[in-house]
Design a protein around this motif. Structure first.
Motif, PDB file in Angstrom:
ATOM      1  N   UNK A   1      81.188  52.261  52.376  1.00 51.42           N
ATOM      2  CA  UNK A   1      82.243  53.254  51.665  1.00 51.42           C
ATOM      3  C   UNK A   1      81.905  53.551  50.319  1.00 51.42           C
ATOM      4  N   UNK A   2      80.824  52.808  49.825  1.00 51.03           N
ATOM      5  CA  UNK A   2      80.457  53.066  48.559  1.00 51.03           C
ATOM      6  C   UNK A   2      81.559  52.460  47.295  1.00 51.03           C
ATOM      7  N   UNK A   3      82.015  51.273  47.815  1.00 55.09           N
ATOM      8  CA  UNK A   3      83.251  50.724  47.000  1.00 55.09           C
ATOM      9  C   UNK A   3      82.816  49.385  46.662  1.00 55.09           C
ATOM     10  N   UNK A   4      82.606  48.985  45.394  1.00 55.03           N
ATOM     11  CA  UNK A   4      82.479  47.543  44.882  1.00 55.03           C
ATOM     12  C   UNK A   4      83.777  46.703  44.933  1.00 55.03           C
ATOM     13  N   UNK A   5      83.857  45.465  45.319  1.00 51.46           N
ATOM     14  CA  UNK A   5      85.231  45.058  45.025  1.00 51.46           C
ATOM     15  C   UNK A   5      84.986  43.579  44.645  1.00 51.46           C
ATOM     16  N   UNK A   6      85.409  43.470  43.177  1.00 54.11           N
ATOM     17  CA  UNK A   6      85.137  41.972  42.481  1.00 54.11           C
ATOM     18  C   UNK A   6      85.514  40.998  43.147  1.00 54.11           C
ATOM     19  N   UNK A   7      84.932  39.781  43.261  1.00 56.46           N
ATOM     20  CA  UNK A   7      85.640  38.480  43.981  1.00 56.46           C
ATOM     21  C   UNK A   7      86.853  37.910  42.919  1.00 56.46           C
ATOM     22  N   UNK A   8      87.851  38.526  42.913  1.00 60.22           N
ATOM     23  CA  UNK A   8      88.717  37.516  41.643  1.00 60.22           C
ATOM     24  C   UNK A   8      90.111  37.600  42.546  1.00 60.22           C
ATOM     25  N   UNK A   9      90.961  36.736  41.829  1.00 61.19           N
ATOM     26  CA  UNK A   9      92.253  36.435  42.676  1.00 61.19           C
ATOM     27  C   UNK A   9      93.245  37.744  42.708  1.00 61.19           C
ATOM     28  N   UNK A  10      93.057  38.540  41.611  1.00 59.07           N
ATOM     29  CA  UNK A  10      94.095  39.781  41.478  1.00 59.07           C
ATOM     30  C   UNK A  10      93.647  40.638  42.865  1.00 59.07           C
ATOM     31  N   UNK A  11      92.401  40.633  43.283  1.00 61.35           N
ATOM     32  CA  UNK A  11      92.137  41.488  44.321  1.00 61.35           C
ATOM     33  C   UNK A  11      92.457  40.784  45.818  1.00 61.35           C
TER      34      UNK A  11
ATOM     35  N   UNK B   1      89.967  40.382  50.449  1.00 63.33           N
ATOM     36  CA  UNK B   1      89.954  41.153  48.994  1.00 63.33           C
ATOM     37  C   UNK B   1      90.042  42.453  49.444  1.00 63.33           C
ATOM     38  N   UNK B   2      91.015  43.149  48.553  1.00 61.04           N
ATOM     39  CA  UNK B   2      91.159  44.752  48.826  1.00 61.04           C
ATOM     40  C   UNK B   2      91.218  45.412  47.589  1.00 61.04           C
ATOM     41  N   UNK B   3      90.588  46.392  47.512  1.00 61.25           N
ATOM     42  CA  UNK B   3      90.474  47.407  46.092  1.00 61.25           C
ATOM     43  C   UNK B   3      90.282  48.725  46.583  1.00 61.25           C
ATOM     44  N   UNK B   4      90.943  49.460  46.118  1.00 55.48           N
ATOM     45  CA  UNK B   4      90.927  51.039  46.397  1.00 55.48           C
ATOM     46  C   UNK B   4      90.819  51.422  47.696  1.00 55.48           C
ATOM     47  N   UNK B   5      91.695  50.599  48.608  1.00 54.98           N
ATOM     48  CA  UNK B   5      91.704  51.000  50.173  1.00 54.98           C
ATOM     49  C   UNK B   5      90.459  50.282  50.891  1.00 54.98           C
ATOM     50  N   UNK B   6      89.708  49.727  50.197  1.00 55.20           N
ATOM     51  CA  UNK B   6      88.653  48.960  51.050  1.00 55.20           C
ATOM     52  C   UNK B   6      88.535  47.456  51.132  1.00 55.20           C
ATOM     53  N   UNK B   7      88.232  47.216  52.111  1.00 56.25           N
ATOM     54  CA  UNK B   7      88.564  45.481  52.305  1.00 56.25           C
ATOM     55  C   UNK B   7      87.295  44.578  52.364  1.00 56.25           C
ATOM     56  N   UNK B   8      87.322  43.551  51.909  1.00 51.52           N
ATOM     57  CA  UNK B   8      86.149  42.451  52.491  1.00 51.52           C
ATOM     58  C   UNK B   8      86.913  41.299  52.806  1.00 51.52           C
ATOM     59  N   UNK B   9      86.779  41.062  54.438  1.00 56.82           N
ATOM     60  CA  UNK B   9      87.741  39.962  54.870  1.00 56.82           C
ATOM     61  C   UNK B   9      86.802  38.714  55.066  1.00 56.82           C
ATOM     62  N   UNK B  10      87.610  37.768  55.336  1.00 56.46           N
ATOM     63  CA  UNK B  10      86.988  36.451  55.580  1.00 56.46           C
ATOM     64  C   UNK B  10      85.931  35.973  54.636  1.00 56.46           C
ATOM     65  N   UNK B  11      86.244  36.032  53.261  1.00 58.48           N
ATOM     66  CA  UNK B  11      85.294  35.930  52.227  1.00 58.48           C
ATOM     67  C   UNK B  11      85.104  34.506  51.857  1.00 58.48           C
ATOM     68  N   UNK B  12      85.912  33.520  52.276  1.00 58.75           N
ATOM     69  CA  UNK B  12      85.925  32.145  51.753  1.00 58.75           C
ATOM     70  C   UNK B  12      84.704  31.378  51.883  1.00 58.75           C
ATOM     71  N   UNK B  13      84.112  31.492  53.306  1.00 66.36           N
ATOM     72  CA  UNK B  13      82.924  30.690  53.486  1.00 66.36           C
ATOM     73  C   UNK B  13      81.783  30.986  52.580  1.00 66.36           C
ATOM     74  N   UNK B  14      81.364  32.238  52.596  1.00 67.18           N
ATOM     75  CA  UNK B  14      80.247  32.840  51.736  1.00 67.18           C
ATOM     76  C   UNK B  14      80.812  32.319  50.257  1.00 67.18           C
ATOM     77  N   UNK B  15      82.086  32.686  49.857  1.00 59.79           N
ATOM     78  CA  UNK B  15      82.276  32.285  48.432  1.00 59.79           C
ATOM     79  C   UNK B  15      82.184  30.821  48.244  1.00 59.79           C
ATOM     80  N   UNK B  16      82.533  29.885  49.036  1.00 58.61           N
ATOM     81  CA  UNK B  16      82.147  28.299  48.848  1.00 58.61           C
ATOM     82  C   UNK B  16      80.635  28.174  48.761  1.00 58.61           C
TER      83      UNK B  16
END
Ligand SMILES: [Zn+2]
Length: 304
Positions: free
Chosen positions: A44-54, A64-79
């Motif tokens: 989609x060409x959209x960057x989504x910072x990993x922060x609580x407000x998203x 995480x969601x920003x401008x209609x784009x999602x990154x789902x199930x981010x918690x294991x890679x974030x850990x």
């Protein structure tokens, strides 16, 4: 964890998302100082910072969601990112959901180690809790208490005798994270599968990427730890706490919590500035050998 840290080389993996069931390619890429962790939807060409407000939709995973784009199930890679002290990273996704791989954070930790680490010689401030912050109710709650290192005390209680009551407590060092937390896999209860599927969730789940519990029985082979369930809750907690964007110095006490409460604790903390302070380890030389421009997130994120 004193310097900002990224990786030396890119690393890639492919797999299905546990909820959407789609096949997605994931690539970890080095990022300059000051970037933070940024998911990039390459389709989609959209960057989504990993922060609580998203953060959104916290019932079964962290999205995480920003401008209609999602990154789902981010918690294991974030850990894995947080547990290895990486503070600057682009995470490219060819679709909406992070691949579940084996259901734990271990494959991501191994990818990061294969990529190699680069300490960026720019100091990394840490967030130290000074006053207690609490979210939840009498039954399910989290307290962030003052502390000089990250220490966790997590308790769960499930009706299923295969899980029952479990507790994990201790300081979370990078070594302890890698050995005792990262390998713990996600889990689900067989009776919940129809409810999940009705909501379009769990479509990629299987005995290979999830501990499946049927009443008192574990259907998916040997557990990696007798208390693998609560260890996975700690893993999820560490992944969600990474949405703070600063390493956390606190004693975190969690009781029957989950993604919604983990993220609520982060948001409540950030909304209570008198409860915390940013500290820089005093042995470090102050700041930047290379000042970095502010537009990094949008421009550099999409360049790779
Ligand atoms: Zn999880």
């Amino acid at each position: 964890m004193t310097w900002q840290r990224t990786i030396l080389r890119t690393a890639s993996a492919n797999g299905v998302g546990i909820h959407g069931g789609e096949r997605v390619a994931l690539r970890l890429r080095p990022a300059p100082p000051g970037t933070g962790v940024v998911f990039v939807r390459t389709d989609l060409g959209i960057a989504i910072p990993a922060r609580a407000e998203n953060a959104r939709d916290l019932a079964y995973a962290t999205t995480l969601r920003l401008r209609g784009a999602e990154a789902r199930t981010v918690e294991h890679v974030m850990a894995a990112v947080s547990g290895t002290g990486v503070t600057n990273l682009f995470i490219d996704l060819s679709g909406a959901e992070v691949p579940i791989l084996d259901g734990s954070a271990l494959p991501f930790v191994e990818m990061l180690h294969r990529a190699g680490f680069e300490d960026q010689k720019v100091s990394q401030p840490e967030l130290r809790v000074r006053r207690v912050v609490r979210v939840g109710d009498d039954e399910r709650w989290i307290e962030l208490r003052p502390g000089d290192e990250l220490e966790v005390d997590y308790r769960v209680s499930y009706d299923s005798p295969a899980v029952g009551r479990q507790r994990f407590a201790g300081a979370i060092t990078p070594q302890r994270f890698a050995a005792a937390i990262a390998p713990a896999r996600t889990f689900g209860f067989l009776e919940e599968v129809p409810v999940l599927r009705e909501r379009g969730l769990g479509l990629g789940g299987s005995l290979e990427n999830c501990i499946v519990v049927d009443q008192g029985r574990v259907l998916s082979g040997e557990l990696r730890f007798p208390d693998e369930f609560v260890r996975h809750k700690v893993l999820d907690l560490i992944g969600d706490l990474a949405l703070l964007e600063f390493p956390l110095l606190a004693h975190v006490v969690a009781h029957k919590a989950g993604h919604a409460l983990h993220v609520a604790a982060v948001s409540e903390l950030l909304a209570t500035p008198e409860a915390w302070e940013l500290v820089e380890p005093d042995r470090l030389a102050p700041l930047s050998v290379r000042p970095y421009p502010g537009e990094v997130e949008s421009e550099a994120a999409l360049a790779g």
